[in-house]
Design an enzyme around this catalytic site. Sequence first.
Site, PDB file in Angstrom:
ATOM      1  N   TRP A 143       0.837  -1.182   0.000  1.00  9.64           N
ATOM      2  CA  TRP A 143       0.000   0.000   0.000  1.00  9.64           C
ATOM      3  C   TRP A 143       0.875   1.235   0.000  1.00  9.64           C
ATOM      4  O   TRP A 143       2.087   1.153   0.215  1.00  9.64           O
ATOM      5  CB  TRP A 143      -0.938   0.013   1.214  1.00  9.64           C
ATOM      6  CG  TRP A 143      -0.215  -0.090   2.527  1.00  9.64           C
ATOM      7  CD1 TRP A 143       0.318   0.917   3.268  1.00  9.64           C
ATOM      8  CD2 TRP A 143       0.069  -1.308   3.241  1.00  9.64           C
ATOM      9  NE1 TRP A 143       0.917   0.425   4.402  1.00  9.64           N
ATOM     10  CE2 TRP A 143       0.786  -0.934   4.406  1.00  9.64           C
ATOM     11  CE3 TRP A 143      -0.208  -2.661   3.015  1.00  9.64           C
ATOM     12  CZ2 TRP A 143       1.223  -1.876   5.335  1.00  9.64           C
ATOM     13  CZ3 TRP A 143       0.232  -3.589   3.942  1.00  9.64           C
ATOM     14  CH2 TRP A 143       0.936  -3.194   5.088  1.00  9.64           C
ATOM     15  N   ASP A 159      12.152 -12.495 -27.675  1.00  7.78           N
ATOM     16  CA  ASP A 159      13.164 -11.763 -28.432  1.00  7.78           C
ATOM     17  C   ASP A 159      12.505 -10.892 -29.481  1.00  7.78           C
ATOM     18  O   ASP A 159      12.892  -9.751 -29.690  1.00  7.78           O
ATOM     19  CB  ASP A 159      14.150 -12.735 -29.092  1.00  7.78           C
ATOM     20  CG  ASP A 159      13.474 -13.765 -29.992  1.00  7.78           C
ATOM     21  OD1 ASP A 159      12.278 -14.036 -29.793  1.00  7.78           O
ATOM     22  OD2 ASP A 159      14.144 -14.301 -30.892  1.00  7.78           O
ATOM     23  N   ARG A 167       8.913 -13.249 -36.584  1.00  6.55           N
ATOM     24  CA  ARG A 167       9.406 -14.333 -37.434  1.00  6.55           C
ATOM     25  C   ARG A 167       9.157 -15.687 -36.759  1.00  6.55           C
ATOM     26  O   ARG A 167       8.508 -15.763 -35.706  1.00  6.55           O
ATOM     27  CB  ARG A 167      10.886 -14.122 -37.748  1.00  6.55           C
ATOM     28  CG  ARG A 167      11.791 -14.242 -36.547  1.00  6.55           C
ATOM     29  CD  ARG A 167      13.251 -14.098 -36.945  1.00  6.55           C
ATOM     30  NE  ARG A 167      14.103 -14.129 -35.788  1.00  6.55           N
ATOM     31  CZ  ARG A 167      15.047 -13.221 -35.527  1.00  6.55           C
ATOM     32  NH1 ARG A 167      15.225 -12.203 -36.339  1.00  6.55           N
ATOM     33  NH2 ARG A 167      15.787 -13.341 -34.455  1.00  6.55           N
ATOM     34  N   ASP A 168       9.721 -16.726 -37.355  1.00  9.02           N
ATOM     35  CA  ASP A 168       9.490 -18.072 -36.812  1.00  9.02           C
ATOM     36  C   ASP A 168      10.391 -18.297 -35.604  1.00  9.02           C
ATOM     37  O   ASP A 168      11.242 -19.160 -35.595  1.00  9.02           O
ATOM     38  CB  ASP A 168       9.764 -19.128 -37.902  1.00  9.02           C
ATOM     39  CG  ASP A 168      11.136 -18.947 -38.534  1.00  9.02           C
ATOM     40  OD1 ASP A 168      11.832 -17.970 -38.184  1.00  9.02           O
ATOM     41  OD2 ASP A 168      11.526 -19.787 -39.357  1.00  9.02           O
ATOM     42  N   GLU A 169      10.193 -17.456 -34.590  1.00 13.44           N
ATOM     43  CA  GLU A 169      11.041 -17.540 -33.410  1.00 13.44           C
ATOM     44  C   GLU A 169      10.183 -17.168 -32.185  1.00 13.44           C
ATOM     45  O   GLU A 169       9.602 -18.020 -31.573  1.00 13.44           O
ATOM     46  CB  GLU A 169      12.256 -16.620 -33.571  1.00 13.44           C
ATOM     47  CG  GLU A 169      13.263 -16.819 -32.481  1.00 13.44           C
ATOM     48  CD  GLU A 169      14.709 -16.725 -32.954  1.00 13.44           C
ATOM     49  OE1 GLU A 169      14.940 -16.328 -34.099  1.00 13.44           O
ATOM     50  OE2 GLU A 169      15.597 -17.047 -32.168  1.00 13.44           O
ATOM     51  N   ASP A 173      18.157 -11.898 -23.839  1.00 16.20           N
ATOM     52  CA  ASP A 173      17.488 -10.643 -24.176  1.00 16.20           C
ATOM     53  C   ASP A 173      16.844 -10.014 -22.934  1.00 16.20           C
ATOM     54  O   ASP A 173      16.975  -8.811 -22.697  1.00 16.20           O
ATOM     55  CB  ASP A 173      16.443 -10.881 -25.271  1.00 16.20           C
ATOM     56  CG  ASP A 173      17.049 -11.493 -26.536  1.00 16.20           C
ATOM     57  OD1 ASP A 173      17.817 -12.475 -26.414  1.00 16.20           O
ATOM     58  OD2 ASP A 173      16.766 -11.002 -27.641  1.00 16.20           O
ATOM     59  N   TRP A 177      23.276 -15.193 -21.285  1.00 19.05           N
ATOM     60  CA  TRP A 177      21.971 -15.807 -21.460  1.00 19.05           C
ATOM     61  C   TRP A 177      21.580 -16.513 -20.156  1.00 19.05           C
ATOM     62  O   TRP A 177      20.626 -16.123 -19.492  1.00 19.05           O
ATOM     63  CB  TRP A 177      21.986 -16.737 -22.677  1.00 19.05           C
ATOM     64  CG  TRP A 177      21.676 -15.982 -23.950  1.00 19.05           C
ATOM     65  CD1 TRP A 177      20.504 -16.066 -24.664  1.00 19.05           C
ATOM     66  CD2 TRP A 177      22.482 -15.004 -24.633  1.00 19.05           C
ATOM     67  NE1 TRP A 177      20.560 -15.199 -25.739  1.00 19.05           N
ATOM     68  CE2 TRP A 177      21.751 -14.548 -25.738  1.00 19.05           C
ATOM     69  CE3 TRP A 177      23.750 -14.475 -24.406  1.00 19.05           C
ATOM     70  CZ2 TRP A 177      22.247 -13.582 -26.624  1.00 19.05           C
ATOM     71  CZ3 TRP A 177      24.254 -13.518 -25.273  1.00 19.05           C
ATOM     72  CH2 TRP A 177      23.501 -13.078 -26.366  1.00 19.05           C
ATOM     73  N   GLU A 195      16.577  -5.301 -34.036  1.00 21.81           N
ATOM     74  CA  GLU A 195      17.485  -6.339 -33.546  1.00 21.81           C
ATOM     75  C   GLU A 195      18.932  -5.972 -33.831  1.00 21.81           C
ATOM     76  O   GLU A 195      19.812  -6.142 -32.988  1.00 21.81           O
ATOM     77  CB  GLU A 195      17.153  -7.652 -34.251  1.00 21.81           C
ATOM     78  CG  GLU A 195      18.096  -8.787 -33.905  1.00 21.81           C
ATOM     79  CD  GLU A 195      17.610 -10.110 -34.456  1.00 21.81           C
ATOM     80  OE1 GLU A 195      16.911 -10.099 -35.487  1.00 21.81           O
ATOM     81  OE2 GLU A 195      17.923 -11.145 -33.844  1.00 21.81           O
ATOM     82  N   HIS A 242      12.883  -5.789 -31.488  1.00 21.27           N
ATOM     83  CA  HIS A 242      13.723  -6.539 -30.557  1.00 21.27           C
ATOM     84  C   HIS A 242      14.104  -5.555 -29.457  1.00 21.27           C
ATOM     85  O   HIS A 242      14.736  -4.554 -29.735  1.00 21.27           O
ATOM     86  CB  HIS A 242      15.003  -6.929 -31.292  1.00 21.27           C
ATOM     87  CG  HIS A 242      15.250  -8.389 -31.423  1.00 21.27           C
ATOM     88  ND1 HIS A 242      14.524  -9.187 -32.275  1.00 21.27           N
ATOM     89  CD2 HIS A 242      16.185  -9.209 -30.845  1.00 21.27           C
ATOM     90  CE1 HIS A 242      15.003 -10.431 -32.218  1.00 21.27           C
ATOM     91  NE2 HIS A 242      16.000 -10.465 -31.339  1.00 21.27           N
TER      92      HIS A 242
HETATM   93  C1  BGC Z   1      17.346 -14.175 -31.128  1.00 23.89           C
HETATM   94  C2  BGC Z   1      18.142 -13.368 -30.130  1.00 23.89           C
HETATM   95  C3  BGC Z   1      18.703 -14.395 -29.207  1.00 23.89           C
HETATM   96  C4  BGC Z   1      19.706 -15.126 -30.033  1.00 23.89           C
HETATM   97  C5  BGC Z   1      20.563 -16.068 -29.304  1.00 23.89           C
HETATM   98  C6  BGC Z   1      18.304 -14.956 -31.926  1.00 23.89           C
HETATM   99  O1  BGC Z   1      17.752 -15.670 -32.958  1.00 23.89           O
HETATM  100  O2  BGC Z   1      16.493 -13.397 -31.869  1.00 23.89           O
HETATM  101  O3  BGC Z   1      17.629 -12.236 -29.682  1.00 23.89           O
HETATM  102  O4  BGC Z   1      19.126 -13.963 -27.998  1.00 23.89           O
HETATM  103  O5  BGC Z   1      19.109 -15.759 -31.134  1.00 23.89           O
HETATM  104  O6  BGC Z   1      21.790 -15.853 -29.665  1.00 23.89           O
END
Ligand code: BGC
Length: 934
Positions: free
Chosen positions: A39, A452, A456-458, A465, A518, A731, A752
């Site tokens: 609070w 990240d 995209r395909d991620e 990150d 990481w 990125e 990114h």
């Molecule tokens: C991601 C990064 C990530 C990295 C690892 C990439 O493909 O977009 O931001 O930390 O891979 O090295």
Amino acid sequence: MTAATSAYAAPSAIRFADDAAAPGSAPAVLGRAAPRLSWQLPPLPGGAPTAHRLRLTHADGRTETRTTASPEQVRAPWPFALLPSRARGTVEVAVQADGRWTPWSDPAPFETTLLHAGDWRARFVSPRTLGAPHGPAPLIGRSFELPAEATRARLHLTSLGIHIARLNGHRVTDEELAPGWTSYRHRLRFRSHDVTAALRPGTNELTALLGNGWYRGKLGGAGERAVYGDRLALLAQLEVECADGSTHVIATDGTWHAHDTGVLADDLYDGQTTDLRRPRGGPGPVDVLDIPPGRLFPADTPPVRPVAHHPAAPPTRTPARALLYDFGANVVGRVRLDVRGEAGREVTVRHAEVLEDGELSTRPLRGAAATDRYILAGGGTETLDSPLTFHGFRYATVEGVAPEDILRAEAVVLSSDLRPTGTFDCSHPGVRTLHENVGRSMRGNFLDIPTDCPQRDERLGWTGDIQIFAPTAAFLADCDAFLASWLRDLAAEQHPDGTVPFAVPDVHRNILPAAAAWGDAVTVVPWTLYERFGDRDTLAELYPAMRRWVDHLDRAAGEDHVWAGRFQFGDWLDPAAPPDEPGAARTDKDLVATAHFARSARILADTARLLGHHEDAARYARLAADVRTAFAETFATPAGRLLSDTPTAYAMALVWDLLPSPRQRATAGDRLADLVRANGFRMATGFVGTPLITDALTEAGHAHLAYRLLLEESCPSWLYPVTMGATTMWERWDSMLPDGSVNPGQMTSFNHYALGAVADWLHRRVAGLAPAAPGYREIDVCPVPGPGLAWARAALDTPYGRAAAGWRVTGDRLVVEVTVPPGAHATVRLPGAAATGGERVGPGEHRFEVPWASGDGRRPASIREAVDDAALWTALGEVLVKEGAVPDLAATFPLAARGFDLPPERLAEVVLPRARRDRVDRLQEALDAVLAGE
Ligand code: BGC
């Protein structure tokens, strides 16, 4: 109690930690039997609080009061008996200061959800024949009767795959992509919804559409599908109290039915295809799956919801004549259209973050098709929406329908609905845009987990990150519960040997190596939550995982304490790395790894001390000291140069205090400054060095150079993307090249947040609002004004209340203003007087004024000093270009670096070492005229 109250106002802003309700909505929805409470205090002229009192009012009107002799107001422990499942009540707070009590606060309503596995009667059900991996999205449902009006109804829901639940045709919540993404193998989140208003006496129907989502859709760059399993399933338990006193539980079991739907395909990466003509298919049976409820956990963070709607600008045509919509900013979510057209007409919506040659640039999306398709039902206006997917985009093309038949086009922006807390503003429009872009990238990438990138395909929870970005995030929004939940997944997925997965949830299951920066998310992120939110609980919860990580590093490094020779990402995306080799940085990877080892060991030692693990504290403090010594012995000369003579190396060594001798530190600071100058104030750091470099320069007494980096516009720099029209952080420093083409690298995202970590320095050092004790109970106000900014300010809704710091230069005065919330203090160190202890001030508004001179007007004594005077150097550079000594201004810096110590009267000879004497003299004459101010 009333008699003892005083003229004090009441405490306010009562918050439950881990409240899963959307910000601003009541009651709080709690998944804990002993919730923590925070609070904010009213002004207490009588002094600091000495005690607080909590009053719990149960649903049946019973009240209980507990008094605790503690000034704590952030995450105070629950003093009552553990709450049962389905409890309801309110809590009020009063605080004592100077022997007098405040009045009670307004009551804060709460309810608990299902707290125990035994509360579940529902079973997971999955379509037996329908809902195959490549078939239409299945719907699971059933109808049921209610004898009377519902007076209270809660629907507890989760799924394997994502779900959209409806009661009598209406969505039960505006939550999107539920149940979100957690480490499904260990933790599956459920959420509880108040659905009282959606029920009616008589027949009701509860349905849920199931999508592939993270569970069964494509996940990760390798195009893998069904990472968690190949059967979608629903778990639903509806608990209803009716006006006639009856109670009902409608729970998924073998009596529910499955149906086909018009959603012909759905995938988070690829998009959704919907045939709006198709009616719901006939019922098919469901199987009850044998999934014990042990993995279920109540939502502990606010839901993903639409947080904004961006209308599109009127459409234009691309060179290839496609109808193009621009939503004004790079966002994450979906395009929603209102269209009309005849039955059977196919409408296709494609998405991209940027245009290249006027067309959608889809190459950066790699394997994500990011395409939504619709087959119209015809017969009037139809709303086209694809809620089983999301995209990252600013632009979309629409095919198959004429512009005049598109009645509305908007972007529905999705994000975890976190309470915004921090603001920053300053006099420089480019920096202001940079800061807005950081916020937009956070919003787009805080979609249930910290990702990240969103397009995209991620779209993975890359640990590096968020390790970098967590301090910035913690300022911009209340993300304590959000990150704490993700950390629980991290701990659950940590390998037995202490290795932390590269991304959490872990989709790279078979890859084992530990990577510096990481894996260090396991120490840095909990520590950040403690520092910024006063969240000691998450630190305590993560402690075993933190220790496993550091122990792992200890073993990996061995006797000499140097973590060397293993796989590392290193200073990822150093701008010198070739586009297709993002890890090929200038800074030695062993140096990066060992520096992180030292830092994590230090954080662990501090955590152990804080939590009272005394043996551990001593042991890890020793380890941290040993690694620091090893770092310096291995990577630094006695005088302070580093083995990697790079900004990233010096920045780590300085900010993390890895150089034992003052001489080494002084050399390192000056060397960093010279490297920054020699590089013409363009960035030379990747993910590791970027968040540190401005702090390193500031601490080393070169804040003016940090400002030069901040305000540089040529590539690579923070403002370069801004000059290219960026609305999010990129990125790569050069995701878009200066000629408008997209970087040819495989990995090129325009959303990114990592490089946006500089915002933390803007808040702490430029504006001067830095935490000095957990949750900003103590604030360090040490603003560093610099060239190019006339004013800057930051404000933050801390757990204690609103804090602010800011400054402006007016003539030859610097005015600094500070706001300290009740319960907190600030130590104000003014420029010029920063070395002194500063002045400690209490709650309230404070104003300071000191003399201020922006420059000393002195003629530079060295070429180095000339470089530091931006206007002078630009003028000298113009002469050098005009006289043909250099091709452009950028080329002047590395040349000047050869003679930084020489007087500027020898600049020509430094720039033209091999030229004839008369040419050098002529050039110097022209330069001297500039130096003389002519
Ligand atoms: C991601 C990064 C990530 C990295 C690892 C990439 O493909 O977009 O931001 O930390 O891979 O090295």
